[in-house]
Design a protein around this motif. Structure first.
Motif: not given
Ligand SMILES: [Zn+2]
Length: 340
Positions: A46-51, A89-91, A198-200, A261-263
């Motif tokens: 959902i946050h693009g670059v986090e994929c 991008r995130r967006f 997600h990540t970050g 789930q955030e890494f």
């Protein structure tokens, strides 16, 4: 690939192109029951670059689709923001942070006071440059306080369309198509667990499961100490227009359990810096992929590090297993299907 493993593939095409002028879509692999009573949905990007982390977990699942009971479906949703993934991008294609875009009936307006104060620093109207980011950021943290600033900056805003964490002015096309998909295809479910990857955020290689405060106690009892409520002052922050709300809205009769789930990857200021420079390149530079700002953003959300990647696959796989066990269990005294 989903079809080869006995699943069905559906694509929600969005009206935007990738860097090679390719079409972009949200791809959904469906396994198990056609009209399920129980479902596990695992979504990424959902946050693009986090994929990249989410994709890897989904590919690992495709390699070894778990046994599902006859009333259960496993749904893998790949790249909820395909534009952001393709363009690093995130967006999305309209600079919208899609995890701030699900406001429902609320007004798409307003910004936290703290955001307005730091907007000139956060969103310079110029291309990337070395401009003492860390020094200025540290000074702002000292002046306004870390928690206030984190909440004010990252929680979502609806007034600065070229700024970071902009939640949009209406429901974006990808989310709208996804919402219809969920409403139509999952209308039979009585219990659904959603794992959105997600990540970050958090410590490198570890995962945090961010949940709605109302479900915190129950989910912690089931999934353990890595569960944390998404509130101001917690490890993350309160998010306006978060995607979890879509499920309770379109599946009002189902018990919905939502876990982000955030890494963890890198420290927050390093990530914010990378987001800021990429955003400047996108709006005030050429926006192409061949710029250090793009490479840095990819790195801070998906480190080029074998150990990190192994940890993601291991923890991602373990959560899916736990979630399937939870889905298959019957309600006990310690938790009840939440039908809010
Ligand atoms: Zn994210």
């Amino acid at each position: 690939m989903a079809e080869k493993t006995g699943g069905r593939l559906e694509s929600l095409v969005i009206d935007a192109k990738g860097p090679g002028n390719e079409d972009l879509s949200i791809d959904i692999g469906w396994f198990g029951a056609e009209n399920p009573r129980r479902a596990l949905l695992v979504s990424s990007g959902i946050h693009g670059v986090e994929c990249f982390a989410g994709s890897a977990i989904q590919l690992q699942l495709l390699d070894n689709i778990p046994q599902l009971s006859s009333n259960c479906a496993l749904v893998l949703v790949h790249a909820l923001n395909p534009f952001g993934m393709a363009w690093l991008r995130r967006f999305n294609e309209n600079n919208v942070d899609l995890n701030r875009n699900f406001l429902g009936d609320e007004n798409y307006a307003g910004a936290p006071e703290a955001y307005a104060k730091v907007d000139p620093f956060l969103n310079p109207r110029s291309g990337p440059s070395s401009d003492f980011f860390l020094l200025k950021a540290t000074w702002l943290v000292l002046r306004y306080g870390y928690t206030t600033l984190k909440q004010g900056v990252a929680g979502g805003q609806y007034e600065y369309p070229r700024g970071l964490f902009f939640g949009g002015k209406h429901l974006e096309q990808g989310p709208e198509k996804y919402q219809s998909f969920v409403g139509q295809r999952l209308s039979s479910v009585e219990r659904i667990v959603v794992v959105d990857i997600h990540t970050g955020l958090g410590r490198s290689g570890e995962d945090t499961l961010l949940v709605e405060p109302e479900q915190y106690a129950q989910l912690r009892a089931i999934f353990g100490a890595r569960v944390a409520p998404a509130v101001e002052g917690g490890p993350a922050y309160r998010v306006s227009g978060a995607m979890g709300r879509l499920f309770t809205r379109v599946l009002p009769k189902a018990g919905t359990w939502f876990l982000a789930q955030e890494f963890g990857t890198y420290p927050p200021l390093k990530i914010l810096h990378a987001l800021r420079e990429e955003n400047r390149w996108h709006h005030y530079g050429a926006g192409t992929l061949d710029h250090p700002a793009k490479r840095r953003l990819k790195e801070v959300f998906g480190p080029d590090d074998e150990r990190w990647r192994r940890a993601v696959l291991e923890r991602g796989g373990a959560l899916v297993k736990q979630a399937l066990e939870f889905l298959g269990s019957s309600p006990s005294e310690s938790w009840k299907d939440n039908k809010s």
